[in-house]
Design an enzyme around this catalytic site. Structure first.
Site, mmCIF file in Angstrom:
data_model
loop_
_atom_site.group_PDB
_atom_site.id
_atom_site.type_symbol
_atom_site.label_atom_id
_atom_site.label_comp_id
_atom_site.label_asym_id
_atom_site.label_seq_id
_atom_site.Cartn_x
_atom_site.Cartn_y
_atom_site.Cartn_z
ATOM 1 N N GLN A 146 -25.185 -17.661 13.653
ATOM 2 C CA GLN A 146 -24.709 -17.906 12.516
ATOM 3 C C GLN A 146 -24.034 -17.226 11.637
ATOM 4 O O GLN A 146 -24.616 -15.776 10.785
ATOM 5 C CB GLN A 146 -26.010 -18.281 11.762
ATOM 6 C CG GLN A 146 -25.075 -19.329 10.019
ATOM 7 C CD GLN A 146 -26.535 -19.478 9.834
ATOM 8 O OE1 GLN A 146 -27.095 -18.735 8.793
ATOM 9 N NE2 GLN A 146 -27.049 -21.412 9.085
ATOM 10 N N CYS A 189 -27.415 -21.773 2.097
ATOM 11 C CA CYS A 189 -28.138 -20.570 1.213
ATOM 12 C C CYS A 189 -28.020 -20.981 0.778
ATOM 13 O O CYS A 189 -27.092 -20.350 0.329
ATOM 14 C CB CYS A 189 -28.145 -18.784 2.325
ATOM 15 S SG CYS A 189 -29.696 -17.738 1.425
ATOM 16 N N ALA A 204 -33.309 -15.735 7.490
ATOM 17 C CA ALA A 204 -32.838 -14.080 7.322
ATOM 18 C C ALA A 204 -33.854 -13.624 7.739
ATOM 19 O O ALA A 204 -35.472 -13.598 7.305
ATOM 20 C CB ALA A 204 -32.445 -13.983 6.347
ATOM 21 N N PRO A 260 -31.855 -20.601 11.741
ATOM 22 C CA PRO A 260 -31.925 -19.362 11.257
ATOM 23 C C PRO A 260 -32.434 -19.071 10.169
ATOM 24 O O PRO A 260 -32.872 -20.112 9.350
ATOM 25 C CB PRO A 260 -29.905 -19.738 10.827
ATOM 26 C CG PRO A 260 -29.571 -20.578 10.833
ATOM 27 C CD PRO A 260 -31.174 -22.085 11.520
ATOM 28 N N ARG A 305 -40.077 -23.468 8.990
ATOM 29 C CA ARG A 305 -41.066 -22.539 8.290
ATOM 30 C C ARG A 305 -41.812 -22.938 9.337
ATOM 31 O O ARG A 305 -43.694 -22.151 9.158
ATOM 32 C CB ARG A 305 -40.782 -22.687 6.812
ATOM 33 C CG ARG A 305 -40.495 -21.894 5.753
ATOM 34 C CD ARG A 305 -40.541 -22.895 4.792
ATOM 35 N NE ARG A 305 -39.362 -24.359 5.024
ATOM 36 C CZ ARG A 305 -39.494 -24.942 3.743
ATOM 37 N NH1 ARG A 305 -40.189 -24.601 2.629
ATOM 38 N NH2 ARG A 305 -39.278 -26.251 4.053
ATOM 39 N N LYS A 317 -24.086 -25.780 8.836
ATOM 40 C CA LYS A 317 -24.779 -25.930 8.587
ATOM 41 C C LYS A 317 -24.759 -25.813 7.136
ATOM 42 O O LYS A 317 -24.753 -24.793 5.728
ATOM 43 C CB LYS A 317 -26.099 -24.740 8.464
ATOM 44 C CG LYS A 317 -27.101 -24.945 8.360
ATOM 45 C CD LYS A 317 -28.788 -24.561 8.828
ATOM 46 C CE LYS A 317 -29.762 -24.686 8.494
ATOM 47 N NZ LYS A 317 -30.256 -24.191 7.371
ATOM 48 N N ASN A 320 -33.060 -31.556 10.018
ATOM 49 C CA ASN A 320 -33.817 -30.120 9.385
ATOM 50 C C ASN A 320 -34.533 -30.045 8.377
ATOM 51 O O ASN A 320 -33.353 -31.611 7.355
ATOM 52 C CB ASN A 320 -32.881 -28.846 9.310
ATOM 53 C CG ASN A 320 -34.158 -27.681 8.703
ATOM 54 O OD1 ASN A 320 -32.969 -27.012 7.849
ATOM 55 N ND2 ASN A 320 -34.418 -27.666 9.396
ATOM 56 N N GLY A 321 -35.276 -29.393 8.062
ATOM 57 C CA GLY A 321 -36.665 -29.868 7.094
ATOM 58 C C GLY A 321 -37.308 -30.485 7.090
ATOM 59 O O GLY A 321 -37.461 -31.846 7.273
HETATM 60 C C1 LIG Z 1 -37.084 -16.473 5.283
HETATM 61 C C2 LIG Z 1 -35.973 -18.220 5.533
HETATM 62 C C3 LIG Z 1 -34.929 -17.273 5.945
HETATM 63 C C4 LIG Z 1 -33.743 -18.048 6.707
HETATM 64 N N1 LIG Z 1 -32.567 -18.142 6.267
HETATM 65 C C5 LIG Z 1 -31.811 -18.724 6.304
HETATM 66 C C6 LIG Z 1 -30.234 -18.325 6.669
HETATM 67 O O1 LIG Z 1 -30.154 -17.229 7.334
HETATM 68 N N2 LIG Z 1 -29.964 -19.109 7.637
HETATM 69 C C7 LIG Z 1 -29.541 -20.355 7.448
HETATM 70 O O2 LIG Z 1 -29.080 -21.429 7.356
HETATM 71 N N3 LIG Z 1 -30.962 -20.807 6.793
HETATM 72 C C8 LIG Z 1 -32.163 -20.738 6.375
HETATM 73 N N4 LIG Z 1 -33.441 -20.592 6.045
HETATM 74 C C9 LIG Z 1 -33.121 -22.279 5.482
HETATM 75 C C10 LIG Z 1 -34.244 -22.806 7.045
HETATM 76 O O3 LIG Z 1 -32.865 -22.130 8.338
HETATM 77 C C11 LIG Z 1 -34.168 -24.024 6.516
HETATM 78 O O4 LIG Z 1 -33.692 -24.571 6.651
HETATM 79 C C12 LIG Z 1 -35.163 -24.778 5.967
HETATM 80 O O5 LIG Z 1 -36.391 -23.229 5.367
HETATM 81 C C13 LIG Z 1 -35.547 -26.076 5.735
HETATM 82 O O6 LIG Z 1 -36.580 -25.831 7.737
HETATM 83 P P1 LIG Z 1 -37.902 -25.782 7.912
HETATM 84 O O7 LIG Z 1 -38.260 -26.810 6.374
HETATM 85 O O8 LIG Z 1 -38.212 -26.462 9.104
HETATM 86 O O9 LIG Z 1 -38.757 -24.979 6.651
HETATM 87 C C14 LIG Z 1 -34.059 -20.065 5.716
HETATM 88 C C15 LIG Z 1 -35.329 -20.204 5.622
HETATM 89 C C16 LIG Z 1 -36.439 -19.321 5.592
HETATM 90 C C17 LIG Z 1 -37.919 -19.557 5.072
#
Ligand SMILES: Cc1cc2nc3c(=O)[nH]c(=O)nc-3n(C[C@H](O)[C@H](O)[C@H](O)COP(=O)(O)O)c2cc1C
Length: 326
Positions: free
Chosen positions: A68, A101, A16, A14, A226, A140, A201-202
């Protein structure tokens, strides 16, 4: 849900403002097994807010999506979860609750990762939502709230006891926001502590990262956020890598521009005037291409689909010139 995740190993996270129908369509085409909506406000839904409801729309090519929800009032969360289930039926894969978040405007209201500081309330929310719906309910969350204070293992146990059917863990503390690296060993500790499936995740940016995350943690599924920005191909690469197959070649400059064009078109079809949202996607697709620095300013002035197409045409020309010059 173990069976479900055996068939859904690669998930688009997810995000936003990012994981809307357009990006979800492109990531599904490239091999994402399941995608999440952007986080949806339970409070916004309770006011029948049209913008909030719009977040629940599926793209034509989507069969299912995980929704979510965010909020902190157990009754509101439960009532809106039941409403979503009624509205969406089989197109709902499961309901996920955002407890990760870290944005101040969310945590200051007690939502998102603020719930990791109030596990009793988190338990009450999961209990209320699971009692209100037939679909699985997942949570999450992050490694913990305060930097250095890892609470995710205990938190995971509490979520499982409260009825969560699966858990997704981002290996950073809330206070870290997106700084530093995600600690995959924390995800491994959660995986060892619970019986329900765990999604890791991450910092998954390549197919090899997806394989390494699974090997290091034993997670049931990999969630990417990302890494998929301007790069839906990551799912094809991760899918091949997880299957032990050679990864497809990275997309050419022309393929990146074609994808950006399609993305813009999909956004226009599904979001209409909200196509300005394409600006950030366009930047991501263009990153590192010849002419991208000049195009950046032009992209920031784009308002219509035609504006974007014009910038993409120019960029393509610039790339051809660049290639011709060798
Ligand atoms: C622009 C943006 C918006 C995000 N919005 C949400 C969200 O709505 N809900 C959520 O649980 N995590 C949100 N996240 C976190 C991501 O789901 C994820 O947990 C986090 O970016 C780590 O994963 P990555 O390293 O693959 O980016 C957001 C991250 C980014 C960069």
């Amino acid at each position: 849900m173990h069976d479900f995740f055996r068939q859904h190993r690669l998930l688009l996270a997810p995000m936003a403002g990012v994981s809307d129908e357009a990006l979800r369509t492109l990531c599904r085409e490239q091999g994402a097994d399941l995608t999440y909506t952007e986080m949806v406000s339970a409070k916004g839904l309770s006011y029948a807010n049209e913008k909030t409801r719009h977040l629940l729309h599926l793209a034509p090519a989507e069969d299912q999506v995980a929704v979510q929800l965010f909020g902190h009032e157990p009754d509101t969360m439960a009532a809106q979860a039941a409403w979503i289930e009624d509205e969406m039926g089989d197109s709902l894969a499961y309901l996920d609750i955002n407890m990760g978040c870290p944005a101040r405007k969310i945590t200051s209201k007690g939502d998102g990762s603020a719930l990791m500081r109030d596990p009793e309330l988190a338990v009450a929310i999961v209990g209320a939502v699971t009692a209100a719906v037939k679909h699985p309910v997942t949570v999450k969350f992050r490694r913990g709230w305060a930097e250095g204070d890892e609470t995710c293992v205990e938190f995971a146990r509490r979520m499982e006891e409260a009825g969560a059917a699966a858990l997704a863990v981002h290996g950073r503390f809330a206070e870290q926001l997106y700084r530093g690296r995600a600690e995959w060993d924390a995800i491994a500790r959660v995986k060892r502590a619970v019986g329900v499936p765990v999604v890791g995740n991450g910092d998954v940016r390549t197919g090899a990262d997806a394989v390494a995350l699974v090997q290091r943690t034993g997670v049931d599924a990999v969630m990417i956020a990302r890494g998929a920005e301007g790069n839906p191909w990551l799912f094809a690469q991760a899918k091949a890598a997880l299957a032990g197959d050679p990864e497809p070649d990275a997309p050419s400059a022309g393929e990146r521009i074609d994808m950006a064009r399609r993305h813009a078109r999909l956004l226009f079809e599904r979001q209409g005037r909200n196509i300005v949202r394409m600006r950030k996607h366009a930047m991501w697709y263009m990153a590192g291409l010849p002419g991208a620095a000049v195009a950046r300013e032009r992209i920031n002035a784009c308002v219509t689909l035609e504006d974007f197409d014009r910038v993409f045409d120019e960029l393509l020309e610039c790339i051809r010139d660049h290639e011709a010059r060798g």
